[in-house]
Design a protein around this motif. Structure first.
Motif, PDB file in Angstrom:
ATOM      1  N   SER A   1      66.520  72.232  29.959  1.00 53.41           N
ATOM      2  CA  SER A   1      67.428  71.202  29.633  1.00 53.41           C
ATOM      3  C   SER A   1      66.813  70.647  28.220  1.00 53.41           C
ATOM      4  CB  SER A   1      68.871  71.036  30.245  1.00 53.41           C
ATOM      5  OG  SER A   1      68.536  70.032  30.653  1.00 53.41           O
TER       6      SER A   1
ATOM      7  N   SER B   1      73.000  71.104  29.258  1.00 53.03           N
ATOM      8  CA  SER B   1      73.615  71.880  30.104  1.00 53.03           C
ATOM      9  C   SER B   1      75.572  71.546  30.479  1.00 53.03           C
ATOM     10  CB  SER B   1      72.370  71.284  31.783  1.00 53.03           C
ATOM     11  OG  SER B   1      72.692  70.853  32.089  1.00 53.03           O
TER      12      SER B   1
ATOM     13  N   TYR C   1      72.341  76.186  31.209  1.00 56.40           N
ATOM     14  CA  TYR C   1      71.054  76.179  30.998  1.00 56.40           C
ATOM     15  C   TYR C   1      70.091  76.692  29.976  1.00 56.40           C
ATOM     16  CZ  TYR C   1      70.845  72.669  34.682  1.00 56.40           C
ATOM     17  OH  TYR C   1      71.011  71.612  35.638  1.00 56.40           O
TER      18      TYR C   1
END
Length: 436
Positions: free
Chosen positions: A155, A284, A354
């Motif tokens: 991320s 995320s 993600y």
């Protein structure tokens, strides 16, 4: 003697940096039933993402009858790292492990990670060139072409904002702040005070190394200097500029500073509840925030320093095959499936939020549809053009804790910025010199 010191330092980094803790069960042995080969997969995904890991493993196990993957949650990234080191020392390493990307280097230098390149070449289904370049900074070490880990739950930080509050304050709801000066200006307009009490803050974000690293990089600094001998934000004054920006937000009353304990959770909930209007955190969280916020959610690149440039440190974890694992061929078959099958990592990335990390994922109909329906996911990916990671070091984990402690001392305890950075600089020299 110098060579012996390096070898000793390396071994200590692999086995002792985080302290020894009890392992979560044995690993690395073929204990399959019904003739199946068992693959032990250790991960650090809790809560909903842990469920998604298990569902992915269940899909693989149901897809064939030769391999049984056992997924075991090992706690946070730090806890999982400590358990993995203990397992290696005790000869019970798993076949596959999820490793926080900043913790990969000690294992790579100690040759505890399997080179995945030969497996890819033999399979012909995927190659190192198929991965997103901006996420590969923790896959190769020391100029070697050995592919020791690959992106997985990766991320970047992103800047979230409350569009409804923006409209109320007369701000453009379709455009987030671009610079630090904009952040300060917007935060002042968004903050509400009633009867001498702040009932809504302009901004909140966790006091964490991730955002500090981003701000440092925006000013051209580095987390660790190029010589790998000290932090790279002290002598150039960059670290001081960042902390002065943070304290200006705090002292002007527009920044809700989270506590040292559970700071990320506190900041996140304050944003969801509408108690703060701007919030920087992991990409995320896009899915969770989209579901939880009752206001219209906006997202933008992280604002950069005036006179600086956009810069984006990556975060999250990679996945690696352990050199000490007992069932490498079976482990590779699982990894190959994860990387190439739509039921594998692609599904996990779609569900978790993600970043997609292969070209195949990016070009998939599922990702393209997601980006079209929720442009925030596209913003998260596009930021990778500004990816920068400058904390690769054998002793990064130890230095990371010192940087965080310095940030918290300034932001939570009102410690003097220069004195705190003076101490941090000297401490960084002590920590990083252990590699010499």
């Amino acid at each position: 003697m110098k060579m012996m010191k390096k070898i000793t330092s390396l071994l200590l980094a692999v086995v002792m940096v985080f302290g020894l803790v009890a392992c979560g069960g044995e690993a690395g042995t073929d204990t399959g039933t019904g003739g199946k080969t068992t693959v032990q997969f250790w991960h650090c995904m809790g809560s909903n993402n842990g469920d998604r890991i298990q569902q992915m493993v269940d899909r693989f196990n149901a897809s064939q009858d030769e391999i049984e993957v056992v997924a075991t949650y090992q706690g946070s990234y730090e806890e999982g790292n400590a358990k993995l080191q203990t397992a290696i020392a005790g000869g019970t390493a798993p076949d596959i492990a999820q490793i926080e990307r900043g913790f990969v280097e000690p294992y790579a230098k100690a040759e505890r990670l399997e080179d995945l390149r030969p497996y890819m070449e033999q399979s012909g289904t995927i190659s190192p060139d198929d991965f997103v370049e901006g996420l590969m900074g923790y896959s190769y070490y020391d100029g070697s072409d050995k592919l020791v880990s690959i992106p997985f739950s990766r991320s970047t930080p992103i800047f979230y904002y409350n569009k409804d509050a923006f409209r109320e304050a007369g701000l453009d709801a379709e455009k987030g702040p671009e610079t630090w000066d904009d952040v300060i200006e917007y935060a002042k307009k968004l903050t509400k005070v009633e009867n001498g009490k702040t009932v809504r803050y302009g901004i909140t974000f966790p006091v964490a190394t991730w955002y500090f690293k981003a701000n440092v990089a925006q000013l051209g600094g580095r987390t660790i200097n190029e010589d790998r001998t000290a932090v790279g934000f002290y002598e150039n004054g960059v670290g001081k500029q960042v902390l002065e920006y943070w304290t200006e937000l705090r002292d002007s009353g527009v920044y809700m500073v989270p506590p040292t304990k559970d700071g990320p959770i506190t900041a996140r909930q304050a944003f969801i509840n509408g108690e703060a209007c701007m919030f920087q955190e992991s990409t995320s969280l896009i899915g969770k925030l989209s579901e939880s916020c009752e206001f219209e959610l906006g997202a933008a690149y992280l604002p950069y320093a005036p006179g600086g440039k956009p810069a984006m440190p990556t975060g999250g974890a990679n996945i690696a095959m352990m050199a000490d694992g007992a069932n490498k061929e079976a482990a590779w078959k699982f990894l190959e499936w994860m990387l190439t099958d739509e039921e594998g990592c692609l599904q996990f990335e779609l569900e978790s939020g993600y970043l997609p990390f292969t070209k195949q994922m990016i070009e998939s109909d599922a990702i393209q549809t997601l980006w079209e329906e929720n442009p925030m996911y596209r913003i998260a990916y596009d930021q990778l053009q500004y990816a920068v990671d400058t904390e690769q070091h054998l002793y990064w984990a130890e230095l990371k804790s010192e940087i965080l402690a310095a940030e918290q001392a300034v932001m939570n305890d009102n410690a003097d910025i220069q004195e705190t950075l003076d101490k941090l600089y000297k401490r960084s020299q002590e920590i990083l010199s252990q590699e010499q």
